[in-house]
Design a protein around this motif. Structure first.
Motif, mmCIF file in Angstrom:
data_model
loop_
_atom_site.group_PDB
_atom_site.id
_atom_site.type_symbol
_atom_site.label_atom_id
_atom_site.label_comp_id
_atom_site.label_asym_id
_atom_site.label_seq_id
_atom_site.Cartn_x
_atom_site.Cartn_y
_atom_site.Cartn_z
ATOM 1 N N LYS A 117 -0.557 4.722 -15.389
ATOM 2 C CA LYS A 117 -1.922 4.404 -14.949
ATOM 3 C C LYS A 117 -2.146 4.900 -13.524
ATOM 4 O O LYS A 117 -3.205 5.444 -13.220
ATOM 5 N N ALA A 118 -1.150 4.733 -12.663
ATOM 6 C CA ALA A 118 -1.282 5.148 -11.274
ATOM 7 C C ALA A 118 -1.394 6.672 -11.169
ATOM 8 O O ALA A 118 -2.118 7.199 -10.335
ATOM 9 N N ALA A 119 -0.670 7.374 -12.019
ATOM 10 C CA ALA A 119 -0.691 8.838 -11.989
ATOM 11 C C ALA A 119 -2.055 9.375 -12.424
ATOM 12 O O ALA A 119 -2.491 10.423 -11.933
ATOM 13 N N LYS A 120 -2.717 8.687 -13.324
ATOM 14 C CA LYS A 120 -4.011 9.137 -13.820
ATOM 15 C C LYS A 120 -5.135 8.902 -12.819
ATOM 16 O O LYS A 120 -6.108 9.634 -12.799
ATOM 17 N N SER A 121 -4.998 7.868 -11.998
ATOM 18 C CA SER A 121 -6.092 7.538 -11.064
ATOM 19 C C SER A 121 -6.018 8.318 -9.772
ATOM 20 O O SER A 121 -5.221 9.072 -9.466
ATOM 21 N N GLY A 147 0.820 -1.213 0.000
ATOM 22 C CA GLY A 147 0.000 0.000 0.000
ATOM 23 C C GLY A 147 0.849 1.255 0.000
ATOM 24 O O GLY A 147 0.569 2.218 -0.717
ATOM 25 N N ALA A 148 1.922 1.237 0.782
ATOM 26 C CA ALA A 148 2.832 2.384 0.820
ATOM 27 C C ALA A 148 3.508 2.572 -0.532
ATOM 28 O O ALA A 148 3.689 3.701 -1.001
ATOM 29 N N ALA A 149 3.886 1.460 -1.173
ATOM 30 C CA ALA A 149 4.519 1.536 -2.490
ATOM 31 C C ALA A 149 3.550 2.113 -3.528
ATOM 32 O O ALA A 149 3.929 2.951 -4.348
ATOM 33 N N ARG A 150 2.297 1.675 -3.482
ATOM 34 C CA ARG A 150 1.294 2.209 -4.409
ATOM 35 C C ARG A 150 1.128 3.716 -4.236
ATOM 36 O O ARG A 150 1.044 4.457 -5.215
ATOM 37 N N VAL A 210 6.800 -1.176 -15.879
ATOM 38 C CA VAL A 210 6.828 -0.185 -14.796
ATOM 39 C C VAL A 210 6.338 1.156 -15.321
ATOM 40 O O VAL A 210 5.540 1.837 -14.674
ATOM 41 N N ARG A 211 6.826 1.554 -16.503
ATOM 42 C CA ARG A 211 6.392 2.828 -17.093
ATOM 43 C C ARG A 211 4.883 2.860 -17.292
ATOM 44 O O ARG A 211 4.213 3.840 -16.969
ATOM 45 N N THR A 212 4.330 1.771 -17.824
ATOM 46 C CA THR A 212 2.897 1.688 -18.047
ATOM 47 C C THR A 212 2.129 1.781 -16.731
ATOM 48 O O THR A 212 1.140 2.506 -16.622
ATOM 49 N N ALA A 213 2.596 1.052 -15.741
ATOM 50 C CA ALA A 213 1.914 1.055 -14.442
ATOM 51 C C ALA A 213 1.988 2.421 -13.769
ATOM 52 O O ALA A 213 1.009 2.859 -13.154
ATOM 53 N N THR A 214 3.106 3.112 -13.900
ATOM 54 C CA THR A 214 3.212 4.434 -13.264
ATOM 55 C C THR A 214 2.317 5.438 -13.964
ATOM 56 O O THR A 214 1.746 6.310 -13.314
ATOM 57 N N PRO A 224 5.254 9.497 -9.922
ATOM 58 C CA PRO A 224 5.377 8.599 -11.077
ATOM 59 C C PRO A 224 6.632 8.845 -11.910
ATOM 60 O O PRO A 224 7.240 7.890 -12.399
ATOM 61 N N ASP A 225 7.029 10.105 -12.074
ATOM 62 C CA ASP A 225 8.221 10.387 -12.875
ATOM 63 C C ASP A 225 9.481 9.836 -12.215
ATOM 64 O O ASP A 225 10.352 9.266 -12.877
ATOM 65 N N LYS A 226 9.561 10.002 -10.912
ATOM 66 C CA LYS A 226 10.727 9.524 -10.180
ATOM 67 C C LYS A 226 10.823 7.994 -10.244
ATOM 68 O O LYS A 226 11.902 7.439 -10.436
ATOM 69 N N VAL A 227 9.689 7.318 -10.113
ATOM 70 C CA VAL A 227 9.675 5.854 -10.166
ATOM 71 C C VAL A 227 10.099 5.376 -11.549
ATOM 72 O O VAL A 227 10.912 4.452 -11.675
ATOM 73 N N SER A 228 9.591 6.002 -12.597
ATOM 74 C CA SER A 228 9.976 5.622 -13.959
ATOM 75 C C SER A 228 11.463 5.851 -14.190
ATOM 76 O O SER A 228 12.151 5.008 -14.779
ATOM 77 N N ARG A 229 11.960 6.971 -13.705
ATOM 78 C CA ARG A 229 13.388 7.283 -13.866
ATOM 79 C C ARG A 229 14.264 6.260 -13.133
ATOM 80 O O ARG A 229 15.258 5.795 -13.659
ATOM 81 N N MET A 230 13.866 5.885 -11.932
ATOM 82 C CA MET A 230 14.626 4.904 -11.161
ATOM 83 C C MET A 230 14.576 3.522 -11.823
ATOM 84 O O MET A 230 15.558 2.783 -11.810
ATOM 85 N N ALA A 231 13.436 3.170 -12.412
ATOM 86 C CA ALA A 231 13.323 1.892 -13.118
ATOM 87 C C ALA A 231 14.258 1.873 -14.321
ATOM 88 O O ALA A 231 14.929 0.865 -14.578
#
Length: 69
Positions: A65-69, A16-19, A59-63, A26-33
């Protein structure tokens, strides 16, 4: 059985914390991936390039989607 339930509760809390982190950054997570993918490809000399690239794309796709919701 109680130990297992405690461990599952901890894992669920971490998930839950990760979500939430992905949703807020989202940008930071994509960059780290991307950075992690480059590191893995360098360390394995590209042996798993296709699999790493596929994981990074997911990961990019999931981030996104997460950013939009």
């Amino acid at each position: 059985m109680a130990k297992l339930l405690r461990k599952l509760t901890v894992v669920a809390g971490a998930a839950g914390a990760a979500r939430q982190y992905v949703k807020n950054n989202p940008d930071k997570v994509s960059r780290m991936a991307e950075q992690a993918g480059r590191f893995i490809n360098k360390q394995t000399k590209g042996k798993y390039n296709h699999k790493v690239d596929s994981a990074v794309a997911k990961v990019r796709t999931a981030t996104r989607k997460a950013a939009k919701s």
